[in-house]
Motif scaffolding. Sequence first.
Motif, PDB file in Angstrom:
ATOM      1  N   ARG A  39      35.866  33.847  74.009  1.00 21.75           N
ATOM      2  CA  ARG A  39      35.476  32.852  73.112  1.00 21.75           C
ATOM      3  C   ARG A  39      34.131  32.839  72.693  1.00 21.75           C
ATOM      4  NH1 ARG A  39      34.947  29.824  78.614  1.00 21.75           N
ATOM      5  NH2 ARG A  39      32.692  29.940  79.268  1.00 21.75           N
ATOM      6  N   ILE A  40      33.760  31.888  71.523  1.00 19.11           N
ATOM      7  CA  ILE A  40      32.577  31.885  71.009  1.00 19.11           C
ATOM      8  C   ILE A  40      31.524  31.192  71.905  1.00 19.11           C
ATOM      9  CG2 ILE A  40      31.174  31.438  68.847  1.00 19.11           C
ATOM     10  CD1 ILE A  40      33.192  33.521  68.467  1.00 19.11           C
ATOM     11  N   GLU A  41      30.432  31.848  72.186  1.00 22.11           N
ATOM     12  CA  GLU A  41      29.211  31.221  72.880  1.00 22.11           C
ATOM     13  C   GLU A  41      28.190  30.898  72.083  1.00 22.11           C
ATOM     14  OE1 GLU A  41      27.586  30.210  76.718  1.00 22.11           O
ATOM     15  OE2 GLU A  41      29.815  30.427  75.929  1.00 22.11           O
ATOM     16  N   SER A  42      26.976  30.153  72.568  1.00 24.46           N
ATOM     17  CA  SER A  42      26.003  29.756  71.718  1.00 24.46           C
ATOM     18  C   SER A  42      25.012  31.045  71.488  1.00 24.46           C
ATOM     19  CB  SER A  42      25.031  29.059  72.659  1.00 24.46           C
ATOM     20  OG  SER A  42      23.816  28.838  72.128  1.00 24.46           O
ATOM     21  N   ALA A  43      24.602  31.176  70.282  1.00 18.90           N
ATOM     22  CA  ALA A  43      24.052  32.496  69.688  1.00 18.90           C
ATOM     23  C   ALA A  43      22.473  32.242  70.006  1.00 18.90           C
ATOM     24  CB  ALA A  43      24.236  32.624  68.193  1.00 18.90           C
ATOM     25  N   GLU A  44      21.926  31.110  70.648  1.00 18.79           N
ATOM     26  CA  GLU A  44      20.427  30.954  71.104  1.00 18.79           C
ATOM     27  C   GLU A  44      20.297  31.827  72.197  1.00 18.79           C
ATOM     28  OE1 GLU A  44      19.480  26.884  70.895  1.00 18.79           O
ATOM     29  OE2 GLU A  44      19.709  26.739  68.676  1.00 18.79           O
ATOM     30  N   PRO A  50      13.235  30.448  68.194  1.00 18.16           N
ATOM     31  CA  PRO A  50      13.010  30.614  66.923  1.00 18.16           C
ATOM     32  C   PRO A  50      14.033  31.497  66.199  1.00 18.16           C
ATOM     33  CG  PRO A  50      11.469  31.893  67.878  1.00 18.16           C
ATOM     34  CD  PRO A  50      12.063  31.105  69.235  1.00 18.16           C
ATOM     35  N   ALA A  51      13.909  31.261  64.854  1.00 12.12           N
ATOM     36  CA  ALA A  51      14.841  32.017  63.998  1.00 12.12           C
ATOM     37  C   ALA A  51      15.273  33.502  64.467  1.00 12.12           C
ATOM     38  CB  ALA A  51      14.886  31.880  62.536  1.00 12.12           C
ATOM     39  N   GLU A  52      14.231  34.139  64.876  1.00 11.26           N
ATOM     40  CA  GLU A  52      14.368  35.605  65.106  1.00 11.26           C
ATOM     41  C   GLU A  52      15.020  35.880  66.416  1.00 11.26           C
ATOM     42  OE1 GLU A  52       9.952  34.682  65.986  1.00 11.26           O
ATOM     43  OE2 GLU A  52      11.532  34.059  64.584  1.00 11.26           O
ATOM     44  N   TYR A  53      15.280  34.765  67.292  1.00  8.33           N
ATOM     45  CA  TYR A  53      15.932  34.997  68.460  1.00  8.33           C
ATOM     46  C   TYR A  53      17.248  34.294  68.560  1.00  8.33           C
ATOM     47  CZ  TYR A  53      11.482  37.201  70.126  1.00  8.33           C
ATOM     48  OH  TYR A  53      10.330  37.949  70.178  1.00  8.33           O
ATOM     49  N   ARG A  54      17.962  34.204  67.425  1.00 16.49           N
ATOM     50  CA  ARG A  54      19.289  33.449  67.095  1.00 16.49           C
ATOM     51  C   ARG A  54      20.092  34.802  66.673  1.00 16.49           C
ATOM     52  NH1 ARG A  54      16.700  28.891  64.729  1.00 16.49           N
ATOM     53  NH2 ARG A  54      16.511  27.027  66.335  1.00 16.49           N
ATOM     54  N   ALA A  55      21.012  35.159  67.300  1.00 21.71           N
ATOM     55  CA  ALA A  55      21.866  36.234  67.236  1.00 21.71           C
ATOM     56  C   ALA A  55      22.930  35.753  66.166  1.00 21.71           C
ATOM     57  CB  ALA A  55      22.599  36.898  68.252  1.00 21.71           C
ATOM     58  N   ASP A  56      23.564  36.699  65.433  1.00 26.18           N
ATOM     59  CA  ASP A  56      24.571  36.180  64.555  1.00 26.18           C
ATOM     60  C   ASP A  56      25.441  35.437  65.151  1.00 26.18           C
ATOM     61  OD1 ASP A  56      23.381  37.220  62.128  1.00 26.18           O
ATOM     62  OD2 ASP A  56      24.085  39.133  62.157  1.00 26.18           O
ATOM     63  N   MET A  57      26.054  36.242  66.290  1.00 26.92           N
ATOM     64  CA  MET A  57      27.247  35.504  66.819  1.00 26.92           C
ATOM     65  C   MET A  57      27.278  36.112  68.430  1.00 26.92           C
ATOM     66  SD  MET A  57      31.266  35.825  66.170  1.00 26.92           S
ATOM     67  CE  MET A  57      30.829  35.210  64.451  1.00 26.92           C
ATOM     68  N   VAL A  58      27.563  35.208  69.281  1.00 23.79           N
ATOM     69  CA  VAL A  58      27.937  35.851  70.729  1.00 23.79           C
ATOM     70  C   VAL A  58      29.220  35.383  71.236  1.00 23.79           C
ATOM     71  CG1 VAL A  58      27.337  35.280  73.125  1.00 23.79           C
ATOM     72  CG2 VAL A  58      25.585  35.514  71.437  1.00 23.79           C
ATOM     73  N   VAL A  59      29.928  36.770  71.446  1.00 26.70           N
ATOM     74  CA  VAL A  59      31.461  36.592  72.139  1.00 26.70           C
ATOM     75  C   VAL A  59      31.577  36.785  73.331  1.00 26.70           C
ATOM     76  CG1 VAL A  59      33.733  37.530  71.933  1.00 26.70           C
ATOM     77  CG2 VAL A  59      32.366  37.256  69.878  1.00 26.70           C
ATOM     78  N   THR A  85      14.172  42.840  68.430  1.00 21.99           N
ATOM     79  CA  THR A  85      15.035  41.555  68.904  1.00 21.99           C
ATOM     80  C   THR A  85      16.058  42.052  69.563  1.00 21.99           C
ATOM     81  OG1 THR A  85      15.835  41.605  66.762  1.00 21.99           O
ATOM     82  CG2 THR A  85      13.956  40.369  67.036  1.00 21.99           C
ATOM     83  N   TRP A  86      16.987  42.997  69.115  1.00 21.89           N
ATOM     84  CA  TRP A  86      18.163  43.390  69.955  1.00 21.89           C
ATOM     85  C   TRP A  86      18.158  43.399  71.322  1.00 21.89           C
ATOM     86  CZ3 TRP A  86      19.974  47.415  65.861  1.00 21.89           C
ATOM     87  CH2 TRP A  86      20.495  46.849  64.593  1.00 21.89           C
ATOM     88  N   PRO A  87      16.857  44.150  72.110  1.00 21.19           N
ATOM     89  CA  PRO A  87      16.755  44.293  73.492  1.00 21.19           C
ATOM     90  C   PRO A  87      16.658  42.783  74.038  1.00 21.19           C
ATOM     91  CG  PRO A  87      15.469  45.826  72.437  1.00 21.19           C
ATOM     92  CD  PRO A  87      15.939  44.993  71.520  1.00 21.19           C
ATOM     93  N   VAL A  88      15.972  41.815  73.400  1.00 22.16           N
ATOM     94  CA  VAL A  88      15.761  40.504  73.608  1.00 22.16           C
ATOM     95  C   VAL A  88      17.098  39.836  73.876  1.00 22.16           C
ATOM     96  CG1 VAL A  88      14.794  38.442  73.064  1.00 22.16           C
ATOM     97  CG2 VAL A  88      13.509  40.420  72.632  1.00 22.16           C
ATOM     98  N   TYR A  89      18.008  39.883  73.019  1.00 23.50           N
ATOM     99  CA  TYR A  89      19.192  39.298  72.843  1.00 23.50           C
ATOM    100  C   TYR A  89      19.992  39.648  74.069  1.00 23.50           C
ATOM    101  CZ  TYR A  89      18.643  38.606  67.719  1.00 23.50           C
ATOM    102  OH  TYR A  89      18.191  38.104  66.425  1.00 23.50           O
ATOM    103  N   VAL A  90      19.995  41.027  74.179  1.00 21.65           N
ATOM    104  CA  VAL A  90      20.799  41.525  75.518  1.00 21.65           C
ATOM    105  C   VAL A  90      20.245  40.902  76.811  1.00 21.65           C
ATOM    106  CG1 VAL A  90      21.646  43.591  76.597  1.00 21.65           C
ATOM    107  CG2 VAL A  90      21.441  43.805  74.354  1.00 21.65           C
TER     108      VAL A  90
END
Length: 306
Positions: A39-44, A50-59, A85-90
């Motif tokens: 399923r799609i999950e929140s991308a925040e 802030p905008a730089e910590y919102r991914a394009d999409m989270v599955v 930002t990518w390491p922050v996303y993970v």
Amino acid sequence: MPSLSHEALLLLFRNRPELAPELLRDALHIALPAYSEVRIESAELTDVSPAEYRADMVVLLVDGKAVLGIVVEVQLQEDPRKRFTWPVYVAGLRARLRCPACVLVVTASESMADWCRRPIELGPGGAVTPLVIGPASVPVVDDVALAERDPELAVLSVMAHGQDPNAEMLGRAALLATLQLSDERQVLYSDLVFAALSEAARTALEDLMAGSTYEFQSEFAKKHQAKGRAEGEAKGEAKGRAEGEAKGEAKGEAKGRAQAVLDVLEARGLRASDEARARILACTDCAQLAAWLRNAATATSVDQVF
């Protein structure tokens, strides 16, 4: 991947979240945990987003509980900020879901894929290496049965390999696969397919569809066969009937494309005013409607569509 936009790629993943784990497993040969739901999950991805910590999409892969979070990022050009930002996303997704997480980057060229694959050093003893899908990693889907099981992968295959010598067969498989989909997705995906094909492949595919005796059971296929059928009948049998059908099909195609423009805008959260809606629905120029449809996939306002 020619004629490719950030939003067009993301639409494939939004419409089929299963595409993300499929690419990890089948294209990158990543061992995935057992899961029963995607399923799609929140991308925040942080508490303060802030905008730089919102991914394009989270599955999210789920098996009773979250078992893997996949940050899906479309990257079409180098952006040094992403290496921070990518390491922050993970890390943020892993902390929020209490499960493993990774970043899957989809790129438009092999040079971009190479840039994205470089390990990101966090400091002594730590690094994050993005998992990257470039054109060469996308499977070649020229089998109709496989395309019908996974239409989004078939469209992605055309977008990745549309300039290859066998692109005509990829395009045919993808278009046949879309016949099972809604009218909106049929029109959108067919536009993506034809835009990605080389001129030679596009011409060959149009000729093949025009001369095909296969009876497609959908208005979408009839639209694409209308031109060739009208030309053939005009030269030989039932010229009048062909002209009548061509007019009716052209009107139906315009109506379908106009509705597709509105549907894509609505799906992306862009509500058309009464004036804009009336303008779109009143248009009978299929080429203009096709251009508006492509614009609708990436526009940030309804005005940008025009």
